[in-house]
Design an enzyme around this catalytic site. Structure first.
Site, PDB file in Angstrom:
ATOM      1  N   ASP A 114       0.857  -1.183   0.000  1.00  0.00           N
ATOM      2  CA  ASP A 114       0.000   0.000   0.000  1.00  0.00           C
ATOM      3  C   ASP A 114       0.897   1.237   0.000  1.00  0.00           C
ATOM      4  OD1 ASP A 114       0.819   0.387   2.623  1.00  0.00           O
ATOM      5  OD2 ASP A 114      -1.179   0.225   3.497  1.00  0.00           O
ATOM      6  N   CYS A 169       2.921  -3.430   4.079  1.00  0.00           N
ATOM      7  CA  CYS A 169       2.151  -2.221   4.407  1.00  0.00           C
ATOM      8  C   CYS A 169       2.876  -1.541   5.570  1.00  0.00           C
ATOM      9  CB  CYS A 169       0.687  -2.539   4.720  1.00  0.00           C
ATOM     10  SG  CYS A 169       0.383  -3.614   6.131  1.00  0.00           S
ATOM     11  N   THR A 198       2.534  -1.722   8.856  1.00  0.00           N
ATOM     12  CA  THR A 198       2.875  -2.678   9.919  1.00  0.00           C
ATOM     13  C   THR A 198       3.062  -4.098   9.410  1.00  0.00           C
ATOM     14  OG1 THR A 198       0.533  -3.135  10.264  1.00  0.00           O
ATOM     15  CG2 THR A 198       1.517  -1.387  11.618  1.00  0.00           C
ATOM     16  N   HIS A 206       4.716 -31.700  10.114  1.00  0.00           N
ATOM     17  CA  HIS A 206       4.397 -30.367   9.583  1.00  0.00           C
ATOM     18  C   HIS A 206       3.353 -30.453   8.464  1.00  0.00           C
ATOM     19  CE1 HIS A 206       7.305 -28.628  12.170  1.00  0.00           C
ATOM     20  NE2 HIS A 206       8.340 -29.181  11.586  1.00  0.00           N
ATOM     21  N   HIS A 238       8.537 -24.967   8.667  1.00  0.00           N
ATOM     22  CA  HIS A 238       7.467 -25.612   9.446  1.00  0.00           C
ATOM     23  C   HIS A 238       6.070 -25.379   8.882  1.00  0.00           C
ATOM     24  CE1 HIS A 238       9.928 -25.866  13.464  1.00  0.00           C
ATOM     25  NE2 HIS A 238      10.678 -26.116  12.406  1.00  0.00           N
TER      26      HIS A 238
HETATM   27  C1  RB5 Z   1      -1.845   2.724   6.483  1.00  0.00           C
HETATM   28  O1  RB5 Z   1      -1.825   3.913   7.199  1.00  0.00           O
HETATM   29  C2  RB5 Z   1      -1.709   1.551   7.450  1.00  0.00           C
HETATM   30  O2  RB5 Z   1      -2.860   1.402   8.203  1.00  0.00           O
HETATM   31  C3  RB5 Z   1      -1.427   0.281   6.677  1.00  0.00           C
HETATM   32  O3  RB5 Z   1      -0.275   0.449   5.924  1.00  0.00           O
HETATM   33  C4  RB5 Z   1      -1.179  -0.972   7.509  1.00  0.00           C
HETATM   34  O4  RB5 Z   1      -0.241  -0.748   8.506  1.00  0.00           O
HETATM   35  C5  RB5 Z   1      -2.371  -1.664   7.986  1.00  0.00           C
HETATM   36  O5  RB5 Z   1      -2.296  -2.718   8.628  1.00  0.00           O
END
Ligand code: RB5
Length: 147
Positions: free
Chosen positions: A7, A64, A66, A133, A97
């Site tokens: 993203d 993304c 996180t 596994h 695994h």
């Molecule tokens: C975008 O601001 C953020 O929410 C997205 O990149 C991600 O971290 C969502 O899980």
């Protein structure tokens, strides 16, 4: 072929990963996004997951801010085992695994150097194929579960 998607929060890391893995000889199919305009990460998680689940691409990478949203969304697609990794130990273990077929990363969590190491380990580690596994992975898929 490696499927990749991100993203707006992870565009720069995606560019670095593409350049790195292409220099290592992997072919990459980029499913977007392509600009810094804000987008919805589940759209890109689904594109990459469908490419992997269909067999069009052998593995995927989703990034993304996180890595959490991408991993949640990818794991909704049947046949996808997406692992959010912030260290190389986890990246190696999830291939050995869990036979994870998509790696999720958070650009706001890991630095570029660590992210590239995690990608290297993920792409170059084979599934162990050990019976325990294989059995446990089969139990994850709803249709194959005995419970
Ligand atoms: C975008 O601001 C953020 O929410 C997205 O990149 C991600 O971290 C969502 O899980």
């Amino acid at each position: 072929m490696i499927a990749i998607g991100c993203d707006h929060a992870a565009l720069e890391l995606k560019k670095s990963i593409i350049a790195h893995i292409e220099s290592c000889g992997f072919e990459v199919k980029d499913f977007g996004c392509f600009t810094s305009e804000a987008v919805d990460y589940p759209v890109y998680a689904r594109k990459v997951s469908q490419a992997v689940a269909s067999g069009e691409c052998e593995k995927g990478i989703l990034i993304c801010g996180t890595g959490i949203g991408m991993s949640i969304a990818a794991n909704k697609v049947e046949g996808i085992r997406c692992a959010l990794c912030g260290d190389t130990f986890s990246a190696r273990a999830t291939r050995q695994h869990n036979d994870a077929n998509i790696l999720a990363l958070g650009e706001r969590v890991v630095g570029k150097g660590l992210a590239l190491d995690i990608v290297d380990v993920f792409l170059n580690t084979e599934f162990s194929g050990e019976e325990r596994h294989v059995r446990r992975i089969a139990l994850i898929e709803p249709k194959e579960s005995k419970n």
